[in-house]
Design a protein around this motif. Sequence first.
Motif, PDB file in Angstrom:
ATOM      1  N   TYR A 180      -3.624  -9.039 -19.897  1.00 51.14           N
ATOM      2  CA  TYR A 180      -3.598  -7.620 -20.425  1.00 51.14           C
ATOM      3  C   TYR A 180      -3.345  -6.728 -20.149  1.00 51.14           C
ATOM      4  CZ  TYR A 180      -8.929  -9.728 -18.972  1.00 51.14           C
ATOM      5  OH  TYR A 180     -10.017 -10.822 -19.649  1.00 51.14           O
ATOM      6  N   ASN A 226     -13.070  -3.962 -10.160  1.00 50.99           N
ATOM      7  CA  ASN A 226     -13.051  -3.362  -8.720  1.00 50.99           C
ATOM      8  C   ASN A 226     -14.254  -3.232  -7.844  1.00 50.99           C
ATOM      9  OD1 ASN A 226     -10.318  -2.671  -7.688  1.00 50.99           O
ATOM     10  ND2 ASN A 226     -10.025  -2.725 -10.197  1.00 50.99           N
ATOM     11  N   VAL A 272      -9.925 -11.688  -7.301  1.00 49.28           N
ATOM     12  CA  VAL A 272      -9.619 -12.430  -8.456  1.00 49.28           C
ATOM     13  C   VAL A 272     -11.356 -13.199  -9.023  1.00 49.28           C
ATOM     14  CG1 VAL A 272      -8.600 -14.770  -9.440  1.00 49.28           C
ATOM     15  CG2 VAL A 272      -7.352 -13.444  -8.011  1.00 49.28           C
ATOM     16  N   PHE A 289     -13.154 -10.031 -10.648  1.00 48.50           N
ATOM     17  CA  PHE A 289     -12.902 -10.196 -11.755  1.00 48.50           C
ATOM     18  C   PHE A 289     -13.471 -11.175 -12.640  1.00 48.50           C
ATOM     19  CE2 PHE A 289     -10.246 -11.014 -15.526  1.00 48.50           C
ATOM     20  CZ  PHE A 289      -9.502  -9.838 -15.865  1.00 48.50           C
ATOM     21  N   ALA A 312      -4.243  -3.797 -14.426  1.00 46.70           N
ATOM     22  CA  ALA A 312      -5.241  -3.348 -12.738  1.00 46.70           C
ATOM     23  C   ALA A 312      -5.242  -2.169 -12.455  1.00 46.70           C
ATOM     24  CB  ALA A 312      -3.861  -4.759 -11.994  1.00 46.70           C
ATOM     25  N   PRO A 325      -6.474 -12.502 -14.723  1.00 49.21           N
ATOM     26  CA  PRO A 325      -6.149 -11.673 -15.398  1.00 49.21           C
ATOM     27  C   PRO A 325      -4.746 -11.065 -14.937  1.00 49.21           C
ATOM     28  CG  PRO A 325      -6.664 -12.744 -12.531  1.00 49.21           C
ATOM     29  CD  PRO A 325      -6.979 -13.456 -13.422  1.00 49.21           C
ATOM     30  N   SER A 326      -4.033 -12.007 -15.337  1.00 52.10           N
ATOM     31  CA  SER A 326      -2.440 -11.761 -15.337  1.00 52.10           C
ATOM     32  C   SER A 326      -2.180 -10.606 -16.015  1.00 52.10           C
ATOM     33  CB  SER A 326      -2.003 -12.904 -16.407  1.00 52.10           C
ATOM     34  OG  SER A 326      -0.097 -12.685 -16.904  1.00 52.10           O
ATOM     35  N   PRO A 327      -1.270  -9.772 -15.804  1.00 49.74           N
ATOM     36  CA  PRO A 327      -0.420  -8.678 -16.593  1.00 49.74           C
ATOM     37  C   PRO A 327       0.063  -9.501 -17.471  1.00 49.74           C
ATOM     38  CG  PRO A 327       0.475  -9.213 -14.807  1.00 49.74           C
ATOM     39  CD  PRO A 327      -0.306 -10.173 -14.675  1.00 49.74           C
ATOM     40  N   PHE A 346     -11.400  -4.154 -15.322  1.00 53.62           N
ATOM     41  CA  PHE A 346     -11.325  -3.947 -13.824  1.00 53.62           C
ATOM     42  C   PHE A 346     -11.673  -3.502 -13.965  1.00 53.62           C
ATOM     43  CE2 PHE A 346      -6.846  -6.561 -15.147  1.00 53.62           C
ATOM     44  CZ  PHE A 346      -6.443  -7.276 -14.944  1.00 53.62           C
ATOM     45  N   LYS A 370      -8.580   0.078 -11.451  1.00 57.98           N
ATOM     46  CA  LYS A 370      -8.851   0.403  -9.541  1.00 57.98           C
ATOM     47  C   LYS A 370      -8.738   1.920  -9.630  1.00 57.98           C
ATOM     48  CE  LYS A 370      -6.503  -1.052  -5.084  1.00 57.98           C
ATOM     49  NZ  LYS A 370      -6.403  -1.547  -4.659  1.00 57.98           N
TER      50      LYS A 370
END
Lengths: 544, 544
Positions: B37, B130, B141, B144, B42, B32-34, B126, B46
């Motif tokens: 993505y 959520n 995590v 995700f 994120a 899920p790292s910026p 994302f 959300k």
Amino acid sequence: MTDFFATHEEVLNRAVQAIAERGYWSAYPESPSPKVYGETAAADGKAAFAAYLGGEFPLGQAGVGERVATEVSPFGVPLGIEYPRAEADALIAAATAALPAWRDAGPQVRAGVCLEILARLHRNVFELANAVHLTTGQPFVMAFQAGGPHALDRALEAVAYGYAEQTRQVGEVTWVKKADTLHKTYRIAPRGVALVIGCNTFPTWNSYPGFFASLVTGNPVIVKPHPRAIAPLAITVKIAREVLAEAGLDPNLVQLAPEAPGEGLAAVLAIRPEVKIIDYTGSTQFGEWLEASATQAQVYTEKAGVNTIIIDSTDDFAGMCRNIAFSLTLYSGQMCTTPQNLLIPAVGITTEAGPKSFDDVVTGIADAVRGLTADPAKAVEFTGAIVNPDVLTRLTSVTELGEVVLAAQPLAHPAYPDATCWSPTLIKSTTGYDEEWFGPITFAIPTDSTQNSLEVFRRTVGDRGAITAVVYSTDEQVLDAAELAALEVGVNISANLTGGVFVNQSAAFSDFHATGANRAANSALTDGAYVANRFRVITARRPA
Amino acid sequence: MTDFFATHEEVLNRAVQAIAERGYWSAYPESPSPKVYGETAAADGKAAFAAYLGGEFPLGQAGVGERVATEVSPFGVPLGIEYPRAEADALIAAATAALPAWRDAGPQVRAGVCLEILARLHRNVFELANAVHLTTGQPFVMAFQAGGPHALDRALEAVAYGYAEQTRQVGEVTWVKKADTLHKTYRIAPRGVALVIGCNTFPTWNSYPGFFASLVTGNPVIVKPHPRAIAPLAITVKIAREVLAEAGLDPNLVQLAPEAPGEGLAAVLAIRPEVKIIDYTGSTQFGEWLEASATQAQVYTEKAGVNTIIIDSTDDFAGMCRNIAFSLTLYSGQMCTTPQNLLIPAVGITTEAGPKSFDDVVTGIADAVRGLTADPAKAVEFTGAIVNPDVLTRLTSVTELGEVVLAAQPLAHPAYPDATCWSPTLIKSTTGYDEEWFGPITFAIPTDSTQNSLEVFRRTVGDRGAITAVVYSTDEQVLDAAELAALEVGVNISANLTGGVFVNQSAAFSDFHATGANRAANSALTDGAYVANRFRVITARRPA
């Protein structure tokens, strides 16, 4: 020891290609001509089968000591072949004991053994044909073709599907994801004991797909033949056991289950917890009982339906009548693919020779049947014999349902004086046709229009199922509408058959025999779904 | 209109290749790292999910007028999302009406639409994560990964299998045999309406395979979500409907079936004659009811089992304890793949650091769990929350069965003050372990020997089934014996997991999730058997 896989790998690969391409292909020549099979093959095969008559069949399989001899030839020929009566516990124990080594042999060894069995059956195809001919009442050439090469093609097709399905993923792989490496092994686990329940009319053709689909995927097979048609499957089991033994495997991977009269062994075996796969061809009643009761097993059934011909119009009236007549006459309508219902507009149809009334169409077909059956000596080579007394009973009772256009007549068989041979019945009727009348019985049904014919087709096939359907029309829109109706009720359909292809016949590697999409059969004999659930894949993962 | 098939053909072909090769491959990045993505993904996801809270979900699907809001977050977060209550007749009527155009669109169009749905879900991953996080109680995590990329991989795998199966034979062929030439068309006929029954813990991961396997093979899908985990599937259905509409198809090919509390809509839908396919994940009781009752449908179930670890010996005691502890702790043991039973010889085991007693082994694992859960703020990122009150009840009642080695402790969640989070329970016991105790509950079971462990393994898994198994041993013979036992009881097995691979996790395109060969599941999610019977092939033959 011979590497059977290497011996047969080329034909296997060709078969796997054929099931994808679906053009014409066959591995076993269908002509019984001496030019193909040799000058002495026919006589040798006949003699080989004759040697079984009136004695103990050399099955090489343990029995309970009793012998059973339940076969009655529709041709009136005394058979008297004795088979060792089998017992459920012993059959299942032997099959279960044989499973692990067969499972561990893997898909290649199994495919090789199956293909060697087919090669040996082919080598003995005239013996097999005589067995099919005399137990089923099929005319000889048909018994040879349908019971021999065509059945072997269907068996090879099942082996090809089963082999392809087991090998569609690698047997092992090294899986690497960042820092982690696993060695994974994918093993084929058979379901368990497989039961094949044979029928009276097509003991080999209808049993071979399930037999070989189960065997190639690792399941020991118990073959429960119809009590009146044991010999073709006894020969099959005998040869299979010989090949297995030669391959160093347990012959009990294939066993015959002959039973005493009235024993009901199929039902006993079918609900045993060890039995995990059942292949069945026969009556709707027992087929539906199996589907509802043998819940521990994967159950593949071919039952009955109402095969239908929709007649809208034609540009070859004589060809149409001739083609239909042949389909109705062949083996006295005792094929699961024989048409039963002719849906014809009451106002008649258009043809290349102008309009034909409803009665003209019915008469045209009836006359074509008469042409095929006028000379009894020639007729019996189309009709064969009546497989059992139930068919004769129906032949009488159906005449109460309408106007008899073509009355069944006894036919004297020149070679078999005690044969039970009859020409077909055709009746005009508006009732009774919405269920199966197994045998040489055809209903000519007047409808309000072709539109109405399609409605009747949807309703009857929707309710009862069907294996085959045909539409005759010169109108593309009608053909399209009929094909759409067939798609919606889930039946295969042919259009405008006037030549040498008959709706009764389906070609291995090209035609799916049934669809599995209507009540007449829950499977296609053979396709991916027919083999994929006969085994499971079990994975083992170890750090590499 | 976009050609979705052309857009996604490359990934589809790669997926088809992957299911044969079975090495590591994934189409959707699991981090899920910026960096992967994007910086705002994120927060955007959300916010997108937060916008649904306390209001009417924009499903774009007709309902009966009532709204239902049955979700309860295990993290104690008020959700209050309202969905249109659905009604069986209307759902089935809409699905049935949508079928013909979807059937006639063919495998390519269907695969393209399915892959576009997956691409859009991925674009909203994302938001989906959520929804999974808050409805299931999974740590973020994990929600995700398992709820997003891994679920999408499993969906793609099902599309690949379904597409390959439909196109394994040509769509049409000209068949030539001597004088006869027929043009044959092979059409895919879907089974009918498909029902997907979602579960509380993995609403996307466990539902996507059946959802996409049915959809790609031509069947309209009705999604009956678990009343406590609707949002993830509502988002899925919403996106699917949008893609279908864009493609000029009927959005009612995919419908959500939200129900009022206690309505029992799954059981109502499951036995409707129009429903021909059911995919279910959940309790053994309802799964077995479906298998026995929904006889009109193909029923694919994943139920419960007794996942087992056989501990014989190890050359990495700390790695073993750490790996097992992680598996027991992750999502509070609420995975269908979480081990429950640890079979350990009472006399102890050998390790690289010399012999360890039974108690040493149990203590080693318990200490490793304590290490993971000592700091509540960190612990909850492994444990997540307890999905429903039944799990808490079991957490108490199980302590009566033996000596509590590790007592469940409440864990305060730093972000969610009303969350229900607990550390796992580990008990020494010789009883009660032969049924499933769903939740963070582990049995350490003393056995007479590893041989006896294998017997217990065969008996318990043979009786109850299992999704996973592990063996720890430095002895090749023990590994082989355990793999043979696993083959015979039909469960996938892993050996000596001490690194970053955990038995709870199965990798799409490489691992078959279940086997379909034991009572825990009747299918593999996903393999050939999982897709092959979701459609039938109907042949039309015309003289060429």
